[in-house]
Design a protein around this motif. Sequence first.
Motif, PDB file in Angstrom:
ATOM      1  N   ILE A  16       0.857  -1.186   0.000  1.00 29.70           N
ATOM      2  CA  ILE A  16       0.000   0.000   0.000  1.00 29.70           C
ATOM      3  C   ILE A  16       0.892   1.234   0.000  1.00 29.70           C
ATOM      4  O   ILE A  16       1.765   1.374   0.857  1.00 29.70           O
ATOM      5  N   GLY A  23      -5.251   4.648   3.190  1.00 28.67           N
ATOM      6  CA  GLY A  23      -4.229   3.601   3.182  1.00 28.67           C
ATOM      7  C   GLY A  23      -4.274   2.743   4.422  1.00 28.67           C
ATOM      8  O   GLY A  23      -4.178   1.506   4.351  1.00 28.67           O
ATOM      9  N   THR A  26      -7.277   0.483   4.421  1.00 27.17           N
ATOM     10  CA  THR A  26      -7.049  -0.655   3.532  1.00 27.17           C
ATOM     11  C   THR A  26      -6.141  -1.674   4.191  1.00 27.17           C
ATOM     12  O   THR A  26      -6.348  -2.894   4.046  1.00 27.17           O
ATOM     13  N   LEU A  39       3.001  -1.260   4.132  1.00 34.15           N
ATOM     14  CA  LEU A  39       2.512   0.081   3.811  1.00 34.15           C
ATOM     15  C   LEU A  39       3.669   1.051   3.897  1.00 34.15           C
ATOM     16  O   LEU A  39       4.426   1.048   4.870  1.00 34.15           O
ATOM     17  N   GLU A  41       4.850   5.188   3.539  1.00 31.24           N
ATOM     18  CA  GLU A  41       4.386   6.578   3.614  1.00 31.24           C
ATOM     19  C   GLU A  41       5.595   7.490   3.413  1.00 31.24           C
ATOM     20  O   GLU A  41       6.645   7.290   4.024  1.00 31.24           O
ATOM     21  N   ALA A 165      -2.796   4.576  -2.575  1.00 35.01           N
ATOM     22  CA  ALA A 165      -3.633   5.331  -1.642  1.00 35.01           C
ATOM     23  C   ALA A 165      -2.949   6.656  -1.337  1.00 35.01           C
ATOM     24  O   ALA A 165      -2.956   7.127  -0.205  1.00 35.01           O
ATOM     25  N   ASP A 166      -2.361   7.243  -2.371  1.00 27.61           N
ATOM     26  CA  ASP A 166      -1.505   8.415  -2.175  1.00 27.61           C
ATOM     27  C   ASP A 166      -2.187   9.732  -2.528  1.00 27.61           C
ATOM     28  O   ASP A 166      -1.532  10.714  -2.855  1.00 27.61           O
TER      29      ASP A 166
END
Length: 395
Positions: A16, A23, A26, A39, A41, A165-166
Amino acid sequence: MKTHDDDVPAVGSALIVGGGIGGLATAVALRRAGVAVTLVEKADEFGEVGAGLQLGPNATRILFGWGLESAIREVAVFPENLIARDALTNEELTRIPLDDAFVGRYGAPYCVIHRTDLHSLLLAEARRLGADLHVATEIVSVDTSAGTARTADGRTYSGDVVIGADGLRSSLRDRLVGDVPVNSGYVAYRGTIAVEDTGPISDDVVVWMAPHGHLVQYPLRRGELLNNVLVFRSDAFARGEEEYGGADELEERFGDCHPVVRRALDFVGKQRRWPLYDRVPTDDWSQGRVVLMGDAAHPMLQYLAQGCCQALEDASALGTIVGHDVAATDVGALFTAERAPRTAEVQSTARAFGDLCHREGDQARARNALLLARGRDDFSTIDWLYAPQSIPATA
């Protein structure tokens, strides 16, 4: 690992990209479906910018279903009504009681919550479920067929599926769609203020509709804060000026409004404005093993308070789809088929509702008459938004 006739594996792992609310939601949904989650970030730490969020029952149904009801009830406010008022006269135009009948109809309550509180509880839940979370990790390239992503410093991450999911300015969307955000010409000013500094407030979500602008207010954090959002059309933007939507325009736009609305000008920070963008709806959300979700797939104007809610619906749908052991390369098509018509309707209706809110003159009077004629037990205009949706098709 399960495989399919074409030797493409079912989804056992997911990458993700983006650690915002969408995000993290999800990550929670996929971990609940038994999928290993990584994930990444790009920011140096997890966090959210902003203040209040409205969560309709289409969102709280999902969160409560994930076992987060107690955590949400500790920090959220459950308002008594949704109310619309005329910003010039303060006349009440309509209200929707958020009572037991509302909860019974939609299977969950309506609540308002601080954005950082929702983000924090989703972050805690993702960690509890064993998601592998990384900050300071910016993805610069993705191989859509292999499901691999590379960072600027050469690190590589992979998953059977890669989920973008950005957000509104998604770099993954740039690669898949290649469009640009649409500037609405409206800007928002936001702020919270301690209730002790405002005097008594109601336990309602109230929107005051003004010519080319509106104010939304509601309580946050157990009623300790009053959340304020002022939105208006910038004439400077319409004239093509580079600098637009400043505090002077804010003051001018609401200068003729009722005193209760003008007072809210003191409750928002003037040091920052938020230009409001969306994008034209598209169903081009996936390529190979990459699929977009949330604002990366369907950014929308805030007028229905559904941006976060639709991201939560996305997360839930992804969890359901991968839980059916579909081929990794089919996830994007299945997800898009399930979600794109729904989100396109929300995007388009949000634009239309903004137009309704911001009417002036005879058109505003016609709007007021329409709203005043609505019966309080008439749910015909919101059933489509809040009623349970179908289970994602995974044939």
